[in-house]
Motif scaffolding. Structure first.
Motif, PDB file in Angstrom:
ATOM      1  N   SER A  54       0.805  -1.214   0.000  1.00  0.00           N
ATOM      2  CA  SER A  54       0.000   0.000   0.000  1.00  0.00           C
ATOM      3  C   SER A  54       0.837   1.261   0.000  1.00  0.00           C
ATOM      4  O   SER A  54       0.297   2.363  -0.081  1.00  0.00           O
ATOM      5  N   SER A 269       0.754   7.560  -1.577  1.00  0.00           N
ATOM      6  CA  SER A 269       0.449   8.215  -0.311  1.00  0.00           C
ATOM      7  C   SER A 269      -0.732   7.522   0.343  1.00  0.00           C
ATOM      8  O   SER A 269      -1.801   7.388  -0.260  1.00  0.00           O
ATOM      9  N   ARG A 270      -0.534   7.049   1.567  1.00  0.00           N
ATOM     10  CA  ARG A 270      -1.613   6.380   2.287  1.00  0.00           C
ATOM     11  C   ARG A 270      -2.650   7.375   2.785  1.00  0.00           C
ATOM     12  O   ARG A 270      -3.791   7.021   3.030  1.00  0.00           O
ATOM     13  N   VAL A 271      -2.239   8.642   2.977  1.00  0.00           N
ATOM     14  CA  VAL A 271      -3.169   9.664   3.455  1.00  0.00           C
ATOM     15  C   VAL A 271      -3.315  10.709   2.361  1.00  0.00           C
ATOM     16  O   VAL A 271      -2.353  11.381   2.009  1.00  0.00           O
ATOM     17  N   ARG A 272      -4.499  10.800   1.829  1.00  0.00           N
ATOM     18  CA  ARG A 272      -4.740  11.754   0.760  1.00  0.00           C
ATOM     19  C   ARG A 272      -5.319  13.028   1.348  1.00  0.00           C
ATOM     20  O   ARG A 272      -6.409  13.028   1.902  1.00  0.00           O
ATOM     21  N   THR A 373     -11.732   7.645   0.615  1.00  0.00           N
ATOM     22  CA  THR A 373     -10.318   8.005   0.731  1.00  0.00           C
ATOM     23  C   THR A 373      -9.772   7.686   2.113  1.00  0.00           C
ATOM     24  O   THR A 373      -8.603   7.989   2.398  1.00  0.00           O
ATOM     25  N   VAL A 375      -8.172   5.869   5.377  1.00  0.00           N
ATOM     26  CA  VAL A 375      -6.980   5.029   5.514  1.00  0.00           C
ATOM     27  C   VAL A 375      -7.118   4.188   6.779  1.00  0.00           C
ATOM     28  O   VAL A 375      -7.562   4.675   7.824  1.00  0.00           O
ATOM     29  N   SER A 377      -5.671   2.000   9.928  1.00  0.00           N
ATOM     30  CA  SER A 377      -4.517   1.950  10.827  1.00  0.00           C
ATOM     31  C   SER A 377      -4.742   0.860  11.863  1.00  0.00           C
ATOM     32  O   SER A 377      -5.845   0.747  12.416  1.00  0.00           O
ATOM     33  N   GLN A 387      -3.529  -1.989   2.430  1.00  0.00           N
ATOM     34  CA  GLN A 387      -4.663  -1.312   1.818  1.00  0.00           C
ATOM     35  C   GLN A 387      -4.341  -0.968   0.375  1.00  0.00           C
ATOM     36  O   GLN A 387      -3.284  -0.403   0.066  1.00  0.00           O
ATOM     37  N   ILE A 392      -9.111  -3.472   1.975  1.00  0.00           N
ATOM     38  CA  ILE A 392      -8.228  -3.586   3.137  1.00  0.00           C
ATOM     39  C   ILE A 392      -8.063  -5.063   3.459  1.00  0.00           C
ATOM     40  O   ILE A 392      -9.051  -5.780   3.643  1.00  0.00           O
ATOM     41  N   GLY A 412     -10.904   8.960   7.772  1.00  0.00           N
ATOM     42  CA  GLY A 412     -10.850   9.792   6.582  1.00  0.00           C
ATOM     43  C   GLY A 412     -11.178  11.230   6.919  1.00  0.00           C
ATOM     44  O   GLY A 412     -11.397  11.584   8.088  1.00  0.00           O
TER      45      GLY A 412
END
Length: 776
Positions: A54, A269-272, A373, A375, A377, A387, A392, A412
């Protein structure tokens, strides 16, 4: 020592294999070279993030403390036989040395500083392999440092400079549209710091400042500065430089490009990050319209934007809807709250149960485009998360046998939801000990007949104990398994905690015997604990109930009303501004005023206050000790029961989960309930106890422990939030109610045990929250 992790990653806009070679050296045969602390950690941390499907999706090979010849072979093999569309990433963490001519060498395990040409890896060798490779995209990272003992914060240079650009200048002559990028931890081979100081005797090794920044930028996605969902090499170097300067201002990472065109996409990028785009001025004006119908139309329009593919407009609509949940029109505010709840990420299935038969579970994130979008954790170190977009995959690292509990947090820009994760691993029992052979006594060589006949009667009784001793080892395994109560308890918890509702989502690519039962996914209204806004009608009803309680429990003139009284024992308590009934009533009114902004927390506080008054009313009315306050207590009981009914309607607790419970939390809750019970049974100096006054005194420890048990057993965020607030509020009121035992009853033992009991119950509830938190 070699190791390989990860698999090649191919995407539509990033064709070709993605391969990485990480070379780390922290042990040197030559005593003149200092043992580095960082490289071993560098290799582990960087390899993990690069191999994560991911994030980097690279096929990673790690070389740790290998010889110069082994590394030369691996480097040549790494660049050979590559396709033009391949992306190659080579990372070195080691000493950087130079010879008298200023040429750069990379020190490895068997390097001799006086024989660099034959025992070290020349930068020119790496240069030639890069130039000869057919791959058109190559990135080289050099995290190198000099040895030697220097003061903290000092920047060290050799006499003269080992210039990296000069070492790799040959890459400029490479044609064919190929691009090479060289990134160094410092400029002109300055000392590359490890946490701002030399770490020769560090007890806990950590990655270097440079590599830590690289790993952090890729893992968190913060290096994606333009928010396009990809981390480019230029973005990564910019992020790393800023991060390194915060720790060691004198260290300056550098990047040199040779024939590179465009951006090398290093990772996803895992966080957009989403930037809201301005809404139309006419829409903003309509939000302030004095007509409720116009504002309601705005809510409908914003919901359409929230569900649209334009993420900037969707985020701006989500923010605008949050401003409209406080609208004085109930219809407008409820519509805005429903729109916000619909944008919270939803995950199917709503619970994960892992085990030997089901090592991996696949989940899907659903909702509007902006919700997808989100993510995922992990909530514990043993939970592994991969992911890929909205898919997931959850698995588990090897853990100790037994039952393990954690959670998966899917967060998100529009909210988050929590998915419980359960892992059940069977306990392997030790094999039973082998029985010792029955050694028969050696017979006499030539027994006389008479002696044999005389010995026979004595031999038969002796065989019984011999047989018993022979069979004793066979029964021994049952005895050995007894001292393992944790195993039995764990298996019992697993059987009790097995979900009973089938998941509505199809389980793909799974054998029939692997299909497990799952709890139906939690609705968005339950998952969105943080964004929940109670409806106006509920707040109004609760506020009216709180005001009614204040009027019913108004103390009046000093010492004019008995809160309760008991004729046999002579015990009594006057109504005052410090008694729990009026304090709980006022507290409920205050909590109602902030319920629209505080959400489930305020509702939990109201529930705690109402439950306290309700329990007091039942005890005092049922025990016949209401004196001349029977009517106020009866009305207070009815009002608080109605308030609790409204709270249950609004919160809609969809599940009653009692097991499994984290053992430390369960112990604290049970111990607290026992101490509150002991307080009720403790006799005062006059020979009476609260239990003597009324047998319903047992109700308080039952209510306190039962409510706390529900709080620590709850899995969804909303239930944990409001039940935790209710338990804490109820415990505070319980502590206030026991103050007369100290001030009027002169019984410090009853007072202290009650206080300790409530403290333990609150601690048990809070320990559950500490156990579940796993997000950085």
């Amino acid at each position: 020592m070699r190791s390989s992790v990860g698999t090649p990653w191919r995407t539509g806009n990033m064709d070709g294999s993605r391969v990485a070679l990480v070379v780390a050296n922290d042990q040197y045969d030559d005593p003149g070279l200092r043992r580095l602390v960082a490289p071993a950690q560098d290799a582990a941390a960087l390899a993990e993030v690069l191999a994560d499907p991911s994030v980097g999706g690279f096929e990673v090979q790690v070389l740790h403390n290998e010889s110069a010849q082994e590394i030369r072979f691996a480097v040549e093999d790494f660049f050979a036989d590559r396709a033009p569309e391949d992306l190659l990433l080579l990372h070195f963490s080691c000493h950087g040395l130079k010879n008298s001519a200023g040429e750069l060498f990379l020190a490895v395990a068997d390097t001799k500083p006086t024989r660099l040409a034959s025992t070290a890896l020349a930068a020119d060798f790496v240069n030639r392999q890069m130039a000869d490779s057919r791959a058109q995209r190559i990135a080289l990272f050099l995290d190198c440092c000099y040895g030697g003992a220097f003061p903290r914060g000092m920047v060290v240079r050799a006499s003269g400079e080992a210039q990296v650009r000069d070492a790799f200048v040959g890459q400029e002559e490479v044609g064919g549209g190929r691009g090479r990028v060289v990134v160094t931890a410092s400029s002109a081979m300055e000392y590359a710091f490890e946490g701002g100081q030399l770490a020769t005797d560090a007890a806990t090794p950590t990655p270097s400042v440079f590599t830590s920044a690289v790993v952090d930028g890729l893992t968190t996605g913060e290096a994606d500065r333009d928010g396009d969902g990809w981390v480019g090499l230029t973005e990564l170097v910019g992020f790393v430089t800023d991060r390194v300067h915060r720790v060691t201002p004198n260290q300056n990472p550098q990047m040199w490009t040779f024939g590179s065109q465009g951006e090398l996409l290093i990772a996803r990028s895992r966080v957009r990050r989403i930037t809201p785009t301005p809404l139309a001025p006419a829409l903003l004006e309509a939000m302030e319209s004095p007509l409720p119908a116009a504002r309601f139309g705005v809510v409908d329009y914003l919901r359409e934007r929230l569900d649209g593919d334009d993420l900037g407009q969707a985020y701006a609509a989500w923010q605008a809807l949050h401003r409209m949940v406080t609208d004085d029109s109930r219809k407008v505010s409820e519509a805005a709250g429903e729109a916000i709840a619909s944008a919270v990420p939803r995950v199917t299935p709503g619970e994960v149960a892992l085990g030997e038969e089901l090592p991996t579970v696949e989940l899907q994130v659903s909702g509007p485009p902006i919700a997808r979008t989100a993510v995922a954790s992990p909530g514990a170190a043993w939970v592994r998360v991969e992911q890929d977009g909205t898919t997931i995959r959850v698995s588990a690292d090897p853990a100790a046998p037994g039952n393990h509990e954690s959670s998966l947090i899917v967060a998100g820009p529009t909210g988050e939801c929590t998915v419980p994760v359960h892992l059940t691993l069977p306990t392997t029992e030790p094999p039973p000990p082998q029985p010792e052979p029955d050694l028969a006594p050696t017979p006499n060589p030539q027994p006389e007949p008479a002696a044999a006949s005389k010995a026979a009667p004595r031999t038969e009784p002796e065989r019984a104990p011999a047989a018993a001793s022979t069979t004793a080892p066979v029964a021994e395994p049952a005895t050995v398994s007894q001292p393992e109560p944790e195993t039995a308890a764990a298996s019992e918890a697993a059987s009790v905690a097995e979900p009973v509702a089938a998941s509505p989502a199809p389980v793909a690519q799974m054998e029939p015997e692997q299909t497990t039962k799952r709890v139906a996914p939690t609705p968005p209204s339950v998952q969105a604990g943080a964004g929940f806004v109670p409806p106006w009608w509920a707040v109004a009803v609760l506020a009216l109930g709180g005001v009614a309680l204040v009027l019913l429990n108004w103390p009046g003139p000093q010492s004019s009303q008995y809160l309760w009284t008991h004729s046999d024992t002579g015990w009594w308590v006057y109504r005052s501004w410090g008694d729990p009934a009026i304090l709980a009533s006022v507290g409920a009114v205050v909590a109602c005023l902030v319920a629209r902004w505080s959400g489930v927390i305020a509702l939990g506080v109201i529930a705690g206050f109402a439950l306290s008054v309700l329990e007091d009313g039942v005890v005092i009315l049922g025990g016949g000790i209401s004196g001349d306050e029977t009517a106020p207590w009866a009305l207070s009981t009815v009002v608080t029961a109605a308030m609790l009914a409204v709270l249950l309607i609004v919160l809609r607790p969809i599940s009653r989960r009692y097991w499994p419970v984290w053992p430390p939390a369960a112990v604290l809750v049970v111990a607290g309930g026992v101490l509150i019970l002991v307080s009720a049974l403790t006799k005062h100096p006059d020979g009476y106890s609260w239990f003597t006054v009324t047998k319903l005194a047992l109700l308080e420890p039952i209510v306190a422990a039962g409510l706390a048990w529900l709080a620590v057993a709850a899995t969804d965020k909303r239930s944990r939030s409001w039940l935790g607030a209710a338990v804490t509020t109820y415990a505070v009121m319980s502590c206030i109610s026991v103050i007369p035992a100290l001030t009027q009853g002169n019984s410090p033992s009853a007072f202290i045990t009650a206080i300790l009991g409530n403290v333990l119950i609150v601690a048990g509830v809070l320990s559950r929250g500490v156990r579940l938190q796993s997000r950085p």
